[in-house]
Scaffold this active site. Structure first.
Site, PDB file in Angstrom:
ATOM      1  N   TYR A  21      43.151 102.118   7.339  1.00 42.13           N
ATOM      2  CA  TYR A  21      42.738 102.116   6.434  1.00 42.13           C
ATOM      3  C   TYR A  21      43.177 103.274   4.852  1.00 42.13           C
ATOM      4  CZ  TYR A  21      41.172  98.225   7.745  1.00 42.13           C
ATOM      5  OH  TYR A  21      41.260  96.809   8.884  1.00 42.13           O
ATOM      6  N   HIS A  25      33.691  99.345  14.793  1.00 41.11           N
ATOM      7  CA  HIS A  25      35.012 100.532  15.465  1.00 41.11           C
ATOM      8  C   HIS A  25      33.998 101.658  15.713  1.00 41.11           C
ATOM      9  CE1 HIS A  25      38.064  99.263  12.375  1.00 41.11           C
ATOM     10  NE2 HIS A  25      37.810  98.264  13.583  1.00 41.11           N
ATOM     11  N   LYS A  38      32.901  92.465  19.695  1.00 36.76           N
ATOM     12  CA  LYS A  38      33.593  92.950  20.853  1.00 36.76           C
ATOM     13  C   LYS A  38      32.612  93.627  22.177  1.00 36.76           C
ATOM     14  CE  LYS A  38      37.876  93.548  19.197  1.00 36.76           C
ATOM     15  NZ  LYS A  38      39.147  94.476  18.967  1.00 36.76           N
ATOM     16  N   ARG A  92      35.153  89.861  12.135  1.00 34.15           N
ATOM     17  CA  ARG A  92      36.150  89.518  12.827  1.00 34.15           C
ATOM     18  C   ARG A  92      35.890  88.055  12.913  1.00 34.15           C
ATOM     19  NH1 ARG A  92      34.280  93.677  16.385  1.00 34.15           N
ATOM     20  NH2 ARG A  92      35.487  95.500  16.412  1.00 34.15           N
ATOM     21  N   ARG A 137      39.198  90.434   6.803  1.00 36.16           N
ATOM     22  CA  ARG A 137      38.417  91.602   7.193  1.00 36.16           C
ATOM     23  C   ARG A 137      39.205  92.967   6.431  1.00 36.16           C
ATOM     24  NH1 ARG A 137      35.398  93.732  11.812  1.00 36.16           N
ATOM     25  NH2 ARG A 137      36.442  94.753  12.959  1.00 36.16           N
ATOM     26  N   HIS A 167      41.778  87.357   9.806  1.00 32.09           N
ATOM     27  CA  HIS A 167      42.025  88.291   9.985  1.00 32.09           C
ATOM     28  C   HIS A 167      41.769  89.255   8.761  1.00 32.09           C
ATOM     29  CE1 HIS A 167      39.756  90.878  12.464  1.00 32.09           C
ATOM     30  NE2 HIS A 167      40.555  92.109  12.743  1.00 32.09           N
TER      31      HIS A 167
END
Length: 300
Positions: A279, A270, A172, A148, A247, A244
Site C-alpha cells: 500500500y 497480515h 486465514k 476479506r 479492503r 476485496h
C-alpha cells in the site's frame, strides 16, 4: 492411482496441520490436478514418489500456453509445497521442483476506490428492498473494518463486541484478531439486526451468522460479488472492482491519512509487514505531498 491418494492426504494435511481455509485447499488441489491431468495425457506411470525433474520441467514448459505468468508462479509454488509435504512425511528424500524457477512477475498493485466512489456505491443501494439494509451494513463493514470476503461471511453475532468498539474476525488459517469498529459501522449493523434480521426465519445451524440470505442461511461469496458488481453498474463505475477492493481502499485511505503501517498490518491480519507494504506504492501522489509538506528542504 497413487497421485489421487497422495493429493487427498495432502488436502487433509493442509486442513489439519496448516489450518488453511476450504477455498485455499481447493485452489492448491486444482493446481496439482493440472499436473495429474498432464501426466494422464502422456499416459505416464510416474508416481509422486518417483517423478523426476525432467518430466516436471516439461509440464512447466507447457504452462504458458494455458495460464498467465502469475498463475504459473502460483502453480510452481504449490507443487513445491506438495513435494515438501512428501519429504516431511518421509515419502521422498528430495524435492524435484527445487531448481525449477518461477517466471518473473511484477507486484500487482491493488485497485482502490476514492472515498467519493465508495459513498456513491453505498448511496446506490435500494433501501426500499428487504435486503437493502443488509447490503449497506455489509459494504460498510467491508470498508470500515477492511475485511476479506470470507471474514465477512463468517462474521457472527457472538463476534460483535460493540461495547468495547471491536469485532472478532476469523481470518486465514482460522487465526483470530480483534478489529476496531466505528460508530457509523455499528449504527448500520444495528439497524439491519433490529429492523430486518429479527423478522427472518433462520435455518437451523445458521442462527449465529450475522449476515443472512432471504432463506435465513449464510451468504455465499458469489452473492457478495454480485451485489458489488451490480452497484458498480448502477453508478456507471468504469473500474473493475470486487468486494476485496473495499479492503484495499480501507488500507490505502488509512495510510493516506497518516495511520501507522504496523497498525494497518494488525487490522488487516497480515502475517508479514511486507504484504502490507504494497500500500506504500498505491498512491505516489500522496507520498509526494507528504515529502513536500514535511521535508525541511522542500523549498528552493
Amino acid at each position: 492411482m497413487m497421485w489421487d491418494k497422495k493429493l487427498e492426504d495432502y488436502k487433509h494435511y493442509l486442513k489439519i496441520e496448516r489450518g488453511l481455509s476450504e477455498n485455499s485447499i481447493k485452489n492448491y488441489a486444482l493446481d496439482i490436478q493440472k499436473l495429474i491431468n498432464f501426466l494422464n495425457n502422456l499416459e505416464s506411470i510416474e508416481s509422486p514418489l518417483k517423478i523426476k525433474k525432467g518430466l516436471l520441467q516439461q509440464f512447466v514448459y507447457e504452462l504458458p500456453r494455458t495460464v498467465n505468468p502469475r498463475s504459473q508462479a502460483r502453480i510452481i509454488s504449490g507443487l513445491k509445497g506438495f513435494f515438501n509435504y512428501l519429504i516431511f512425511e518421509d515419502y521422498r528424500s528430495d524435492n524435484p521442483m527445487d531448481l525449477i524457477e518461477s517466471p518473473k512477475i511484477g507486484r500487482k498493485l491493488p485497485d482502490t476506490l476514492s472515498t467519493d466512489e465508495i459513498n456513491q456505491l453505498i448511496a446506490a443501494i435500494d433501501l426500499s428492498k428487504s435486503e437493502g439494509e443488509r447490503n449497506r451494513a455489509m459494504l460498510e463493514t467491508l470498508y470500515g473494518c477492511g475485511l476479506r470476503v470470507s471474514e465477512l461471511l463468517n462474521l457472527k453475532l457472538s463476534d460483535l463486541y460493540f461495547d468495547e468498539d471491536f469485532i472478532k474476525v476469523t481470518g486465514k488459517g482460522n487465526k483470530q484478531r480483534f478489529v476496531p469498529i466505528s460508530k457509523v459501522n455499528k449504527k448500520y449493523i444495528t439497524i439491519y439486526r433490529k429492523e430486518v434480521r429479527v423478522h427472518q426465519k433462520i435455518e437451523v445451524g445458521h442462527e449465529d451468522f450475522l449476515f443472512l440470505n432471504r432463506r435465513g442461511k449464510q451468504l455465499t461469496r458469489a452473492m457478495i460479488f454480485t451485489i458489488v458488481k451490480n452497484l458498480a453498474t448502477v453508478i456507471h463505475l468504469k473500474k473493475n472492482i470486487s468486494p476485496h477492493t473495499f479492503r484495499h481502499s480501507f488500507a490505502t485511505h488509512l495510510l493516506e491519512n497518516g495511520a501507522d503501517l504496523r497498525a494497518i498490518q494488525q487490522m488487516l491480519g497480515h502475517e508479514s509487514i511486507t504484504t502490507t507494504e504494497v500500500y506504500m506504492h498505491v498512491n505516489r501522489k500522496h507520498l509526494a505531498k507528504v515529502l513536500n509538506e514535511f521535508h525541511p528542504r522542500n523549498e528552493v
